[in-house]
Design a protein around this motif. Structure first.
Motif, mmCIF file in Angstrom:
data_model
loop_
_atom_site.group_PDB
_atom_site.id
_atom_site.type_symbol
_atom_site.label_atom_id
_atom_site.label_comp_id
_atom_site.label_asym_id
_atom_site.label_seq_id
_atom_site.Cartn_x
_atom_site.Cartn_y
_atom_site.Cartn_z
ATOM 1 N N MET A 1 0.850 -1.171 0.000
ATOM 2 C CA MET A 1 0.000 0.000 0.000
ATOM 3 C C MET A 1 0.894 1.231 0.000
ATOM 4 S SD MET A 1 -2.811 1.224 2.841
ATOM 5 C CE MET A 1 -1.848 0.686 4.213
ATOM 6 N N GLY A 2 0.813 2.006 -1.053
ATOM 7 C CA GLY A 2 1.620 3.201 -1.171
ATOM 8 C C GLY A 2 0.873 4.446 -0.716
ATOM 9 N N ALA A 3 1.636 5.469 -0.451
ATOM 10 C CA ALA A 3 1.053 6.736 -0.025
ATOM 11 C C ALA A 3 0.471 7.482 -1.224
ATOM 12 C CB ALA A 3 2.106 7.591 0.661
ATOM 13 N N HIS A 4 -0.537 8.272 -0.945
ATOM 14 C CA HIS A 4 -1.168 9.126 -1.951
ATOM 15 C C HIS A 4 -1.059 10.570 -1.480
ATOM 16 C CE1 HIS A 4 -2.993 5.834 -4.242
ATOM 17 N NE2 HIS A 4 -3.177 5.255 -3.070
ATOM 18 N N ILE A 5 -1.360 11.497 -2.371
ATOM 19 C CA ILE A 5 -1.346 12.919 -2.036
ATOM 20 C C ILE A 5 -2.608 13.238 -1.237
ATOM 21 C CG2 ILE A 5 -1.313 15.281 -2.947
ATOM 22 C CD1 ILE A 5 1.266 13.682 -3.484
ATOM 23 N N CYS A 6 -2.439 13.796 -0.070
ATOM 24 C CA CYS A 6 -3.557 14.145 0.805
ATOM 25 C C CYS A 6 -4.366 15.284 0.174
ATOM 26 C CB CYS A 6 -3.033 14.580 2.177
ATOM 27 S SG CYS A 6 -4.320 15.185 3.297
ATOM 28 N N PRO A 7 -5.688 15.132 0.082
ATOM 29 C CA PRO A 7 -6.505 16.203 -0.480
ATOM 30 C C PRO A 7 -6.591 17.431 0.429
ATOM 31 C CG PRO A 7 -7.882 14.351 0.192
ATOM 32 C CD PRO A 7 -6.464 13.950 0.391
ATOM 33 N N ASN A 8 -6.149 17.302 1.658
ATOM 34 C CA ASN A 8 -6.197 18.416 2.599
ATOM 35 C C ASN A 8 -4.896 19.224 2.629
ATOM 36 O OD1 ASN A 8 -7.641 19.846 4.762
ATOM 37 N ND2 ASN A 8 -6.069 18.971 6.095
ATOM 38 N N CYS A 9 -3.772 18.555 2.878
ATOM 39 C CA CYS A 9 -2.493 19.275 3.022
ATOM 40 C C CYS A 9 -1.573 19.136 1.807
ATOM 41 C CB CYS A 9 -1.765 18.824 4.276
ATOM 42 S SG CYS A 9 -1.089 17.137 4.198
ATOM 43 N N LYS A 10 -1.953 18.301 0.852
ATOM 44 C CA LYS A 10 -1.200 18.087 -0.396
ATOM 45 C C LYS A 10 0.155 17.419 -0.194
ATOM 46 C CE LYS A 10 -4.509 20.303 -2.477
ATOM 47 N NZ LYS A 10 -5.767 19.626 -2.317
ATOM 48 N N GLN A 11 0.338 16.731 0.929
ATOM 49 C CA GLN A 11 1.573 15.985 1.188
ATOM 50 C C GLN A 11 1.383 14.521 0.798
ATOM 51 O OE1 GLN A 11 4.476 17.504 2.333
ATOM 52 N NE2 GLN A 11 3.248 19.322 1.931
ATOM 53 N N ASP A 12 2.454 13.852 0.495
ATOM 54 C CA ASP A 12 2.426 12.448 0.093
ATOM 55 C C ASP A 12 2.382 11.564 1.342
ATOM 56 O OD1 ASP A 12 2.468 10.299 -1.658
ATOM 57 O OD2 ASP A 12 4.643 10.265 -1.791
ATOM 58 N N SER A 13 1.255 11.622 2.050
ATOM 59 C CA SER A 13 1.148 10.879 3.313
ATOM 60 C C SER A 13 -0.279 10.414 3.595
ATOM 61 C CB SER A 13 1.637 11.756 4.464
ATOM 62 O OG SER A 13 0.858 12.937 4.544
ATOM 63 N N PHE A 14 -1.057 10.162 2.547
ATOM 64 C CA PHE A 14 -2.456 9.757 2.664
ATOM 65 C C PHE A 14 -2.548 8.251 2.435
ATOM 66 C CE2 PHE A 14 -7.008 10.681 1.093
ATOM 67 C CZ PHE A 14 -7.466 11.021 2.350
ATOM 68 N N PHE A 15 -2.988 7.513 3.438
ATOM 69 C CA PHE A 15 -3.072 6.053 3.392
ATOM 70 C C PHE A 15 -4.491 5.603 3.695
ATOM 71 C CE2 PHE A 15 1.280 7.023 4.451
ATOM 72 C CZ PHE A 15 2.007 6.095 3.729
ATOM 73 N N TRP A 16 -4.823 4.387 3.289
ATOM 74 C CA TRP A 16 -6.135 3.840 3.599
ATOM 75 C C TRP A 16 -5.993 2.574 4.434
ATOM 76 C CZ3 TRP A 16 -7.180 -1.136 2.132
ATOM 77 C CH2 TRP A 16 -6.395 -1.680 1.123
ATOM 78 N N PHE A 17 -7.056 2.281 5.179
ATOM 79 C CA PHE A 17 -7.154 1.024 5.907
ATOM 80 C C PHE A 17 -8.622 0.726 6.128
ATOM 81 C CE2 PHE A 17 -6.711 4.366 9.038
ATOM 82 C CZ PHE A 17 -7.636 4.063 10.017
ATOM 83 N N ILE A 18 -8.939 -0.507 6.435
ATOM 84 C CA ILE A 18 -10.326 -0.909 6.661
ATOM 85 C C ILE A 18 -10.492 -1.249 8.134
ATOM 86 C CG2 ILE A 18 -12.103 -2.623 6.130
ATOM 87 C CD1 ILE A 18 -10.870 -2.831 3.330
ATOM 88 N N ASP A 19 -11.507 -0.646 8.741
ATOM 89 C CA ASP A 19 -11.833 -0.909 10.139
ATOM 90 C C ASP A 19 -13.119 -1.721 10.175
ATOM 91 O OD1 ASP A 19 -12.472 -0.919 12.817
ATOM 92 O OD2 ASP A 19 -11.969 1.168 13.137
ATOM 93 N N ASP A 20 -13.007 -3.003 10.501
ATOM 94 C CA ASP A 20 -14.167 -3.894 10.513
ATOM 95 C C ASP A 20 -15.225 -3.477 11.529
ATOM 96 O OD1 ASP A 20 -13.103 -5.498 8.522
ATOM 97 O OD2 ASP A 20 -12.041 -6.769 9.953
ATOM 98 N N GLU A 21 -14.849 -2.718 12.528
ATOM 99 C CA GLU A 21 -15.796 -2.288 13.551
ATOM 100 C C GLU A 21 -16.669 -1.131 13.081
ATOM 101 O OE1 GLU A 21 -13.782 -1.519 17.207
ATOM 102 O OE2 GLU A 21 -12.743 -3.440 17.160
#
Length: 77
Positions: A1-21
């Motif tokens: 899973m690679g980092a993406h550009i954050c739509p808020n701060c425009k830094q390359d530090s936007f990641f995803w994860f799934i929370d089953d809860e």
């Protein structure tokens, strides 16, 4: 899973994860600015800019918008 550009701060530090809860929603989080948004995996469409089928509808505490992880475009709803 690679980092993406954050739509808020425009830094390359936007990641995803799934929370089953939390109803199995995909959670996007930025490790630079602490921005967080939620994605329903069924809300995906073709990006109007790059034409790839990777534009996702994200929702945070204040807004809902389409975000393309390919070209980092944002289209407010």
């Amino acid at each position: 899973m690679g980092a993406h550009i954050c739509p808020n701060c425009k830094q390359d530090s936007f990641f995803w994860f799934i929370d089953d809860e939390i109803s199995e929603l995909t959670i996007w989080a930025c490790f630079k600015c602490q921005y967080e948004a939620f994605e329903n995996e069924s809300d995906v469409r073709q990006c109007i800019i790059c034409r790839k089928n990777i534009e996702s509808k994200l929702k945070d505490k204040e807004r809902e918008y389409w975000w393309c992880s390919g070209c980092n475009s944002i289209n407010r709803i």
